[in-house]
Design an enzyme around this catalytic site. Structure first.
Site, PDB file in Angstrom:
ATOM      1  N   CYS A   1      10.872 -17.343  12.363  1.00 12.98           N
ATOM      2  CA  CYS A   1      10.331 -18.506  13.063  1.00 12.98           C
ATOM      3  C   CYS A   1       8.812 -18.456  13.215  1.00 12.98           C
ATOM      4  O   CYS A   1       8.298 -18.545  14.328  1.00 12.98           O
ATOM      5  CB  CYS A   1      10.956 -18.576  14.444  1.00 12.98           C
ATOM      6  SG  CYS A   1      10.542 -17.091  15.370  1.00 12.98           S
TER       7      CYS A   1
ATOM      8  N   TYR B   1      -1.662  -8.868   5.671  1.00 12.78           N
ATOM      9  CA  TYR B   1      -2.928  -8.675   4.938  1.00 12.78           C
ATOM     10  C   TYR B   1      -3.205  -9.788   3.941  1.00 12.78           C
ATOM     11  O   TYR B   1      -4.038  -9.619   3.061  1.00 12.78           O
ATOM     12  CB  TYR B   1      -2.892  -7.361   4.147  1.00 12.78           C
ATOM     13  CG  TYR B   1      -2.365  -6.163   4.882  1.00 12.78           C
ATOM     14  CD1 TYR B   1      -3.068  -5.621   5.953  1.00 12.78           C
ATOM     15  CD2 TYR B   1      -1.180  -5.563   4.502  1.00 12.78           C
ATOM     16  CE1 TYR B   1      -2.586  -4.511   6.621  1.00 12.78           C
ATOM     17  CE2 TYR B   1      -0.698  -4.450   5.166  1.00 12.78           C
ATOM     18  CZ  TYR B   1      -1.401  -3.931   6.230  1.00 12.78           C
ATOM     19  OH  TYR B   1      -0.927  -2.836   6.892  1.00 12.78           O
TER      20      TYR B   1
ATOM     21  N   GLY C   1      -5.249   6.938  -0.965  1.00 15.25           N
ATOM     22  CA  GLY C   1      -5.991   5.685  -1.091  1.00 15.25           C
ATOM     23  C   GLY C   1      -6.035   5.033  -2.445  1.00 15.25           C
ATOM     24  O   GLY C   1      -6.466   3.878  -2.550  1.00 15.25           O
TER      25      GLY C   1
HETATM   26  N1  LLP Z   1      -3.886   9.788   4.432  1.00  9.70           N
HETATM   27  C1  LLP Z   1      -4.200   9.137   5.568  1.00  9.70           C
HETATM   28  C2  LLP Z   1      -4.864   9.875   6.649  1.00  9.70           C
HETATM   29  C3  LLP Z   1      -3.896   7.778   5.699  1.00  9.70           C
HETATM   30  O1  LLP Z   1      -4.213   7.145   6.824  1.00  9.70           O
HETATM   31  C4  LLP Z   1      -3.249   7.096   4.643  1.00  9.70           C
HETATM   32  C5  LLP Z   1      -2.912   5.676   4.756  1.00  9.70           C
HETATM   33  C6  LLP Z   1      -2.931   7.819   3.482  1.00  9.70           C
HETATM   34  C7  LLP Z   1      -3.278   9.163   3.407  1.00  9.70           C
HETATM   35  C8  LLP Z   1      -2.238   7.192   2.321  1.00  9.70           C
HETATM   36  O2  LLP Z   1      -2.986   6.178   1.740  1.00  9.70           O
HETATM   37  P1  LLP Z   1      -2.482   5.462   0.375  1.00  9.70           P
HETATM   38  O3  LLP Z   1      -2.524   6.499  -0.725  1.00  9.70           O
HETATM   39  O4  LLP Z   1      -1.106   4.990   0.603  1.00  9.70           O
HETATM   40  O5  LLP Z   1      -3.430   4.368   0.177  1.00  9.70           O
HETATM   41  N2  LLP Z   1      -0.108  -0.722   5.486  1.00  9.70           N
HETATM   42  C9  LLP Z   1      -1.253  -0.847   4.597  1.00  9.70           C
HETATM   43  C10 LLP Z   1      -1.777   0.507   4.174  1.00  9.70           C
HETATM   44  C11 LLP Z   1      -2.157   1.388   5.329  1.00  9.70           C
HETATM   45  C12 LLP Z   1      -2.652   2.735   4.911  1.00  9.70           C
HETATM   46  C13 LLP Z   1      -2.757   3.641   6.075  1.00  9.70           C
HETATM   47  N3  LLP Z   1      -3.179   4.961   5.770  1.00  9.70           N
HETATM   48  C14 LLP Z   1      -0.849  -1.701   3.400  1.00  9.70           C
HETATM   49  O6  LLP Z   1       0.280  -2.131   3.329  1.00  9.70           O
HETATM   50  O7  LLP Z   1      -1.673  -1.981   2.547  1.00  9.70           O
END
Ligand code: LLP
Length: 429
Positions: A359, A332, A252
């Site tokens: 499109c 987003y 996150g």
């Molecule tokens: N662990 C779990 C259970 C998750 O659902 C996610 C991301 C992560 C780790 C990794 O999170 P990160 O470190 O990448 O923030 N498509 C969206 C982001 C979706 C994130 C989904 N889960 C975007 O482009 O902002």
């Protein structure tokens, strides 16, 4: 509305992406050369940027029993996964497909954690057979199903329960996952009962607890809040006779897209580890699941300006990358900086809507960007290493772009541009 790159702070991707003698480069490689050789749209990643980002976490957790499980949903390109595996990372996977790709990249099965609200029995069977490290279970029925599948397979499934700590990650609602209204995890109040149920099931072995509160988080406070809630819970569950083992705090951590200043992994984890120590949990094994913060600013997407269409209300700059390749703006309203590959002069700048050929009016890459552009110019869309290629599609029958990995003065094609014939390959008609 952000009109151009913020003037303060380092641009996204620096110092691995920077202008050298007027040319935008990835490490030592001119991006215009790569665009000429491989065509556009083209994703280019910097190996040094990835290893630098990973190094931040590795330093932060040095001396602890800790495992970094790269959340491969951010970018599942084999070359990147191999880098992560070789650097000792485990993987956070979300599907049977991710499991196969991680194994193909050389992942150590015991370092894989399997997240997700909807694991199928077939996915569970395959993950058990592979010997993954932990199933991050998201509801109580899933406990029963997993236990039954494990028994049928003659195995014991290592599990952690994903608890929803009801913490506000203060990020975009689509990527905030730790609040009560989200579909993710087991409610904090039900966690004790769920652990008691898990401990009593014959096919399961409790090995940990996990949470993931959201993505693109730019402050430490929500993590500290989540950590405190998780430690409270661990203490209650262990007092009730169920040893917990590891604590997985998910991923996150945010990156700089438009001047955001999230804490560095060292800063964040400095605070979190201090809190763990202060609360007497310094020996606990830690798992983390970073995705975006490892690869997001390690990649750019190169694109060519196809047409300029000045209008009464808006000027459109039509480029060859679109929402199918780079869906974050459309999905987003995300901001990605856009810069020319040849250093910008100050003259002839105009305000452009940078849009793709798809499109849909939602097919935009950048709103109101100040750029001096002509057809044929090449641009780089920054911060494109995470959740771009991995979320791409073939919408409008557009083949997926190629990918290049740069390492110092060399560059390697790591994914071919999808051949048009592949658009028909699995169709029976
Ligand atoms: N662990 C779990 C259970 C998750 O659902 C996610 C991301 C992560 C780790 C990794 O999170 P990160 O470190 O990448 O923030 N498509 C969206 C982001 C979706 C994130 C989904 N889960 C975007 O482009 O902002």
């Amino acid at each position: 509305m952000i009109l151009s790159l913020p003037s303060t702070g380092a641009p996204p991707g620096a110092p691995f992406f920077s202008y050298r003698q007027g040319q935008f480069c990835a490490e030592e490689m001119r991006l215009s050369d790569l665009a000429a050789e491989h065509g556009t749209p083209l994703f280019v990643y910097s190996q040094a940027a990835i290893l630098h980002a990973l190094g931040g976490y590795q330093r932060a957790l040095a001396g602890r029993e800790a495992l970094i499980c790269y959340a491969m949903k951010a970018n599942a390109s084999l070359a990147i996964l191999k880098l992560m595996a070789q650097a000792g990372c485990g993987f956070d996977i979300l599907s049977g497909g991710e499991l196969e790709v991680a194994l193909a990249a050389g992942a150590t099965p015991a370092k894989i954690v399997f997240s997700g609200v909807g694991k199928t029995r077939a996915e569970m069977r395959r993950a058990l057979e592979a010997g993954i490290g932990c199933f991050n279970v998201e509801n109580e029925t899933e406990l029963d199903v997993l236990s039954a599948v494990a028994q049928e397979a003659g195995r014991i499934a290592p599990i952690s329960l994903r608890v929803n700590p009801n913490v506000d990650a203060r990020t975009h609602p689509y990527i905030s996952t730790g609040l009560k209204g989200n579909k993710f995890g087991i409610a904090h109040e039900r966690a004790l009962a769920a652990y008691q149920r898990a401990a009593a099931l014959p096919g399961l072995r409790v090995t940990g607890i996990d949470c993931h509160i959201g993505s693109q988080i730019t402050e430490a406070a929500p993590y500290l809040e989540a950590l405190d809630r998780m430690l409270d819970l661990i203490e209650v569950i262990e007092a009730a006779g169920v040893p917990i083992g590891h604590l997985d705090l998910g991923g996150g951590l945010g990156i700089n897209y438009a001047g955001e200043t999230p804490p560095r992994p060292e800063q964040l984890w400095g605070q979190l580890l201090a809190r763990l120590d202060a609360r007497g949990h310094g020996q606990r094994k830690i798992i983390i699941e970073p995705g975006r913060s490892l690869v997001g600013n390690a990649g750019v997407c190169l694109t060519e300006v196809l047409y300029l269409k000045p209008g009464e209300q808006k000027n459109f700059c039509i480029v060859d990358v679109a929402m199918n390749d780079l869906p974050r703006p459309a999905l987003y309203q995300a901001y990605h900086a856009i810069v020319p590959l040849a250093a910008p002069g100050q003259d002839n700048e105009q305000t452009w809507e940078v849009v793709g050929p798809v499109c849909e009016s939602g097919d935009w890459i950048g709103h109101e960007r100040r750029l001096a552009v002509r057809p044929g110019d090449k641009l780089a869309v920054l911060s494109a290493g995470a959740y771009c290629m991995s979320m791409g599609s073939n919408y409008n029958c557009r083949p997926r772009p190629a990918e290049v990995l740069v390492n110092g003065t060399s560059a390697r094609l790591v994914r071919q541009r999808e051949p048009l014939a592949d658009l028909l390959r699995h169709q029976i008609g």
